[in-house]
Design an enzyme around this catalytic site. Structure first.
Site, PDB file in Angstrom:
ATOM      1  N   SER A 566       0.842  -1.189   0.000  1.00 51.49           N
ATOM      2  CA  SER A 566       0.000   0.000   0.000  1.00 51.49           C
ATOM      3  C   SER A 566       0.884   1.250   0.000  1.00 51.49           C
ATOM      4  CB  SER A 566      -0.952  -0.039   1.192  1.00 51.49           C
ATOM      5  OG  SER A 566      -2.021   0.861   1.011  1.00 51.49           O
ATOM      6  N   ASP A 649      -8.429  -5.270  -6.305  1.00 50.92           N
ATOM      7  CA  ASP A 649      -8.012  -4.160  -5.452  1.00 50.92           C
ATOM      8  C   ASP A 649      -8.476  -2.868  -6.106  1.00 50.92           C
ATOM      9  OD1 ASP A 649      -6.789  -2.285  -3.879  1.00 50.92           O
ATOM     10  OD2 ASP A 649      -4.783  -3.164  -3.997  1.00 50.92           O
ATOM     11  N   HIS A 681      -7.105  -5.705  -1.731  1.00 49.87           N
ATOM     12  CA  HIS A 681      -5.924  -5.004  -1.215  1.00 49.87           C
ATOM     13  C   HIS A 681      -5.129  -5.894  -0.261  1.00 49.87           C
ATOM     14  CE1 HIS A 681      -3.847  -1.187  -1.034  1.00 49.87           C
ATOM     15  NE2 HIS A 681      -3.957  -1.081   0.269  1.00 49.87           N
TER      16      HIS A 681
END
Length: 704
Positions: A566, A649, A681
């Site tokens: 991320s 995602d 994600h």
């Protein structure tokens, strides 16, 4: 300075082996160790933690205490590799110590809703309500509903239930929009909020329902948001904590963000609504409060209502405060934590209603705090806030209060969740559950230390450093910089099934995990400083931390790597262009590679607007989309890089990973792509997680 040097010094003293207890006489807390935790055991007699072993640990989660506080009901989930699924069952154990008793064994997961004064357990199983005796016998199904009940809460008088169900409001999916085309898989949209997290919006919204509940039979259900295109609980992660009953059972409180389309995608303004069941009157209790308002909770007497609140609309990581009102007066609000330089994770009321206990990140850990609630409150109230726990662990949740203390869940970087007693008198944590003790007894220990580095602006930067089993300072070790996501999520003593620093260290690597700018636990300013500065001071913090550790003789500075997901994946992409030869290998999972295309495809635009400054066409954001944009530094990429990307995602959409991999390939850089078409994600499938781990360590073995 934004922090107290005395507290920093105390934290330095806490740099001990994770097999060892915190046992300073001058400290407010100690951990009582079980025999298998002895640091005198030789790690050479044990085996390093493996990816397969990591998934064999029982996943412990607390449910509820019995009314007298003497027994704990908790759940344990166990993953089965062959079926690629997790089976969870309920157990009962005396809080003061004893043998656990398994009380459910049916296939499927159970969750406790209520434990009566007589000890009967009301629980949710396969979408219906059941009850059983405290020993697990006499199981009886008490409702038979067509649709599954979710996020159920019983009214205090036990005559009604509150639950959520999905309702079709605005058809966007082909089969709903055109009944004669049932095989269509098309979606049609006229506004934003067309997808969220890992799901496209099909026009269905979770709504709160209330139904009478008599002798196991449900009366006609009432949709409290009938016809309205709003979510309650919140999407995508809201649950029963978004609901509350008034103490007299005459009203329901629910959390909702009553916005649609572009406004919904760009706002965090959730409110707490009170719905009077008799009149149908709806009152917004948080009118004028513009950020997240969540977790409505009454005290035991029912005359005070509290909730968590963030001030700024659009800032999902704003300071989280505890707000209190008299339960019948929403205009007299008092912020109990406004004067405190921290942010609240979660809270509970004491049984006597005189105190609130809460958890919050502090100096690389998550600890317990308490504040006294005065009988008379004013806007100028500044209750004394005391940190009541300290040690190399996280308090991940407060289950409830027993006679003499709190029952809490806790983790360490080298220990998965277990449940503990926290004793008010001696301020000691004592384990109640020991689900994974036997497994850990055969695993080689990894030493963990806290380390401080001077950042480029002269401030102190704290990092956790995890060392391999049988660490020998006379040898040299490959070393990894761990880059945390968030970007405003803390690096503490949390335990992960994927980004597990103990597992990484167990394969022979030193790992350093800095508390760089943007992380809570070091004051509100430190937490906020990352917004608008993604590629600035936070990246310099990372380089400062790895440069400082590289001075140690046991670090092989020719074998450094950087890994993260991320924002951590973004950090890896940024470092690939600015590291000036420091690193020999990179791994980026769901990282942001091109900030322009990311802004154009991500779903929660409030996050992008807050942290990037706004859209790429606004000239004021030129630095974000140029200097702090990894794609703008691609000409400097020359280091092997492994890119991991989930197909579902929508927070960091698939194009980000594919663009980065394609760029590396076209530049002739050794690179690899791990594509997970059904993951979002995160990586939720056990089999996919095993592939992830195997490829992760295979890449490191090839490049470091």
């Amino acid at each position: 300075m934004i922090y107290n040097k005395t507290m920093l010094g105390a934290l330095m003293v806490m740099s001990i082996s994770f097999g060892q207890a915190q046992n300073r006489k001058d400290g407010p807390m100690r951990i009582q160790r079980t025999k298998d935790q002895s640091v005198n055991q030789l790690t050479s007699e044990k085996s390093p933690l493996t990816a397969e072993g990591l998934w064999k640990f029982g996943r412990v989660s607390a449910e509820q205490l019995t009314a007298d506080g003497k027994h704990l009901i908790y759940g344990v989930g166990n993953y089965d590799l062959e079926s690629n699924s997790t089976e969870r069952h309920l157990f009962s154990i005396p809080v003061m110590g004893g043998t656990p008793q398994q009380i459910t064994n049916e296939k499927g997961s159970e969750s406790v809703l209520d434990i009566t004064a007589q000890g009967e357990i009301i629980y949710l199983f396969k979408g219906d309500l059941w009850k059983m005796a405290s020993d697990g016998n006499n199981k009886i199904q008490i409702t038979h509903t067509e649709g599954k009940l979710e996020n159920v809460k019983l009214s205090p008088d036990k005559k009604h239930i509150l639950y959520s169900q999905s309702v079709l409001i605005t058809p966007t999916h082909g089969p709903d929009k055109y009944k004669d085309l049932p095989k269509s898989n098309a979606y049609v949209y006229d506004d934003l909020d067309f997808r969220h997290w890992d799901t496209f919006n099909d026009g269905r919204y979770a709504h709160p329902f209330v139904a009478s509940y008599t002798d196991g039979k449900l009366g006609e259900a009432k949709d409290l948001l009938e016809g309205e295109p709003f979510y309650s609980p919140q999407a995508p992660f809201g649950g029963a904590e978004d609901f509350a009953w008034s103490p007299d059972s005459k009203a329901v409180l629910y959390v909702a963000k009553k916005r649609v389309g572009k406004e919904y995608a760009q706002s965090t303004n959730t409110d707490i609504y009170r719905h009077d069941l008799a009149s149908g009157q709806v009152t917004n209790l948080t009118e004028g409060m513009n950020g997240y308002d969540t977790n409505p909770t009454f005290n035991s007497a029912g005359d005070r209502l509290t909730w968590l609140s963030m001030k700024k609309d659009g800032f999902e990581a704003d300071k989280n405060d505890i707000i209190i009102i008299a339960s019948n007066d929403s205009k007299q609000r008092v912020n109990l934590t406004a004067h405190w330089d921290g942010t609240v994770n979660s809270f509970v009321w004491s049984k006597d209603g005189k105190k609130i206990y809460f958890t919050a990140p502090v100096k690389g850990t998550v600890q317990l705090f308490e504040l006294a609630v005065a009988k008379s409150l004013s806007a100028k109230s500044k209750p004394k806030i005391i940190q009541i726990s300290e040690g190399e662990f996280d308090i991940t949740g407060i289950v409830g209060e027993y006679n003499g203390g709190l029952v809490v869940s806790s983790t360490r970087l080298t220990r998965a969740t277990e449940i503990y007693r926290y004793d008010f008198k001696n301020r000691q944590l004592t384990p109640i559950t020991t689900v994974n003790d036997e497994a850990y007894a055969s695993i080689a220990e990894t030493k963990v230390e806290g380390r401080f580095t001077k950042a480029t602006d002269g401030l102190d930067l704290f990092s956790w450093v995890v060392y391999p089993p049988d660490f020998d300072p006379t040898k040299k070790y490959p070393t990894l910089l761990y880059c945390q996501g968030g970007p405003q999520s803390a690096v503490t003593q949390s335990y992960s099934i994927r980004w597990n620093l103990q597992l990484i260290a167990s394969q022979g690597y030193i790992v350093i995990a800095p508390n760089r700018r943007g992380m809570p636990g070091w004051g509100v300013k430190w937490n906020e400083d990352i917004s608008g500065d993604w590629g600035g001071q936070p990246i310099r913090d990372y380089l400062s931390a790895i440069d400082d550790l590289s001075k140690e003789s046991y670090v092989d500075s020719d074998r450094l790597g950087a890994v993260g997901a991320s924002y951590g994946g973004y950090s890896v992409f940024m470092l690939a262009g600015v590291h000036e030869g420091r690193f020999k290998s990179f791994i980026s999972h769901c990282g942001l590679f091109d900030m322009v295309s990311w802004y154009g495809t991500t779903e929660e635009l409030f996050f992008a607007n807050q942290d990037l400054g706004g859209p790429y066409w606004d000239a004021a954001n030129e630095k974000t989309y140029n200097d702090f944009n990894p794609i703008k530094h691609i000409e400097k990429w020359n280091t092997p890089i492994f890119v991991i990307q989930g197909g579902k995602d929508y927070r960091v959409p698939i194009g980000q990973g594919l663009e980065a991999f394609q760029a590396a390939q076209l530049r002739g850089i050794k690179s690899r792509l791990l594509y997970l078409p059904d993951e979002n994600h995160w990586v939720l499938s056990g089999h996919n997680a095993q592939v992830w781990q195997r490829e992760f360590f295979k890449w490191l073995s090839e490049t470091l």
